[in-house]
Design an enzyme around this catalytic site. Sequence first.
Site, PDB file in Angstrom:
ATOM      1  N   GLY A  38      60.379  54.165 102.308  1.00 33.87           N
ATOM      2  CA  GLY A  38      59.720  54.105 103.617  1.00 33.87           C
ATOM      3  C   GLY A  38      60.471  53.235 104.601  1.00 33.87           C
ATOM      4  CB  ALA A 113      73.445  52.223  96.441  1.00 33.45           C
ATOM      5  N   GLY A 182      62.372  37.090 123.037  1.00 32.64           N
ATOM      6  CA  GLY A 182      62.671  38.500 123.289  1.00 32.64           C
ATOM      7  C   GLY A 182      61.429  39.243 123.769  1.00 32.64           C
ATOM      8  CB  VAL A 239      66.148  30.576 123.393  1.00 31.84           C
ATOM      9  CG1 VAL A 239      65.768  29.656 122.249  1.00 31.84           C
ATOM     10  CG2 VAL A 239      64.977  31.456 123.763  1.00 31.84           C
ATOM     11  NE  ARG A 269      65.277  46.507 113.023  1.00 30.23           N
ATOM     12  CZ  ARG A 269      64.944  45.799 111.935  1.00 30.23           C
ATOM     13  NH1 ARG A 269      64.298  44.664 112.065  1.00 30.23           N
ATOM     14  NH2 ARG A 269      65.255  46.231 110.731  1.00 30.23           N
ATOM     15  CG  ASP A 308      67.245  51.884 112.916  1.00 28.23           C
ATOM     16  OD1 ASP A 308      66.906  52.938 113.494  1.00 28.23           O
ATOM     17  OD2 ASP A 308      66.473  50.916 112.767  1.00 28.23           O
ATOM     18  CG  HIS A 441      38.082  69.380 132.163  1.00 30.77           C
ATOM     19  ND1 HIS A 441      38.676  68.460 133.007  1.00 30.77           N
ATOM     20  CD2 HIS A 441      36.741  69.321 132.405  1.00 30.77           C
ATOM     21  CE1 HIS A 441      37.728  67.881 133.739  1.00 30.77           C
ATOM     22  NE2 HIS A 441      36.540  68.388 133.395  1.00 30.77           N
TER      23      HIS A 441
END
Length: 455
Positions: A38, A113, A182, A239, A269, A308, A441
């Site tokens: 996941g 892996a 952030g 910061v 990220r 990603d 509607h």
Amino acid sequence: MELFDLLVIGGGPGGYLCAERAAQGGMKVCLFEKKSLGGTCLNEGCIPTKTLLNSAKMYRHATESAAFGVTAEGVKFDHAKVVARKGQVVKTLVGGVGATMKAHKVTVITADAVIKGREADGFAVEANGEKYVGKKLVIAAGSETVVPPVPGLKEGIASGFVTTNREVLDLTELPKKLVAIGGGVIGLEMAYYFASVGVPVTVIEMMPKIAGATDPEICKILQKACEKHGMDFKLSAKVLEVKNGSVVYEENGEKKEIACDKVLLAAGRKPATAGIGLESLNLQMDRAAIVTDRFLCTNVSGVYAVGDCNGKLMLAHTAYREAEVAVNHMLGKKDEMRYDVIPSVIYTDPEVASVGLSAEAAKAKGMNVKEIKLPMIYAGRYVAEVDNGDGFVKLVVDTDRKRLVGCFMVGSYASEIIMTATMMVDTELTPARLQKMVFPHPTVAEVIREALFKI
Ligand code: NAI
């Protein structure tokens, strides 16, 4: 050693869907996941966040119900219970992914892996001391939190004072004061959760506005709504240091310090591509991201990168589609990735959603455009459900081709309605054709129908 048609590294949305689709296509697949199936989405991203935000919404509806003729007394928010329920939701969905893998006869290896390079039969991967070889290889290794070089940040993470999107979801007690570093999607959604259940939150954002590239008019409405729930924004702020119990920052040239008992680090990220043996394949990289083309192919034939880790659009739904395109390429089916019609959503209240080109982006592509902006009060259901709502929808129309090229919205159900606009942008149907579509509607989506008649 067993020979597979496909090895997939990473069991998040990109990886598990790749495995499922490839198995459906008749391939013998092995999937490696070092943590939990996941990936970020199910375990520490989309799903847990939405579970928490839904509880916060229920709480707010209860506490703000008087104007709607409902008196709710003794309303309490039990954060620990909310987090426990979140755990159950995650468990159910992770279990579902496991069952799907089993149903498709995908071999799942729970281990780290590492790619060992190319061999005569294919690509070699080592996990748990065993060697696996696949004729094709998909890297779906995901992303990780960016830790900016701010003094004290690493130490703060180590001590638990600073949390990332992962740890913040498992706090069993509400912080007394939270500082979010952030004001992007993670910062806003999580800060919104804590603020709506009574935690004072300050968001420190280095840019002059929140929510990155989101439409500036929408950002203003979102910021106002967040402020109403007790969120405080320090914009164009830098910061400087994280101490144990405070954050030091610079605003308008002045050094300031906010005391807090928790910090959320949400400064972006980056692809999680270190330590998986990419160097053994000589893959072309763009900093941490694996370079891919519109078929998700890397520079090495037979090796794909989805989700990603290719650094294109870090969204679970992008990864899903990329996974399908990659598998279709392997199976010789005609398909290619389009990145220009991918919707994006911020699950605050009001919700923010968009798809396609903004007027500026369309003009930059040489289009003549017009914007049609309509308040959501054009939709009867919105007025029935929201008092003094300032939600709106903005359509961006290419006036030469007479086609809808973008849609931006803020307000109720925006996360669900955006798919209507996505289909309109994707299919490039004419306004005349779109105007013939019947909307149920009353729905808030009808505001789009109204706007279509102004093209
Ligand atoms: P982001 O890129 O959306 O926002 C990071 C923000 O931090 C930016 O506004 C940036 O200017 C600011 N920043 C960076 N360094 C800083 C510093 N030192 N001090 C102050 N501000 C600083 O990244 P975020 O929120 O971490 O999310 C990561 C990824 O996860 C994104 O790609 C996002 O699309 C995805 N995501 C998507 C969600 C959704 O679709 N609803 C929900 C959560 C995450």
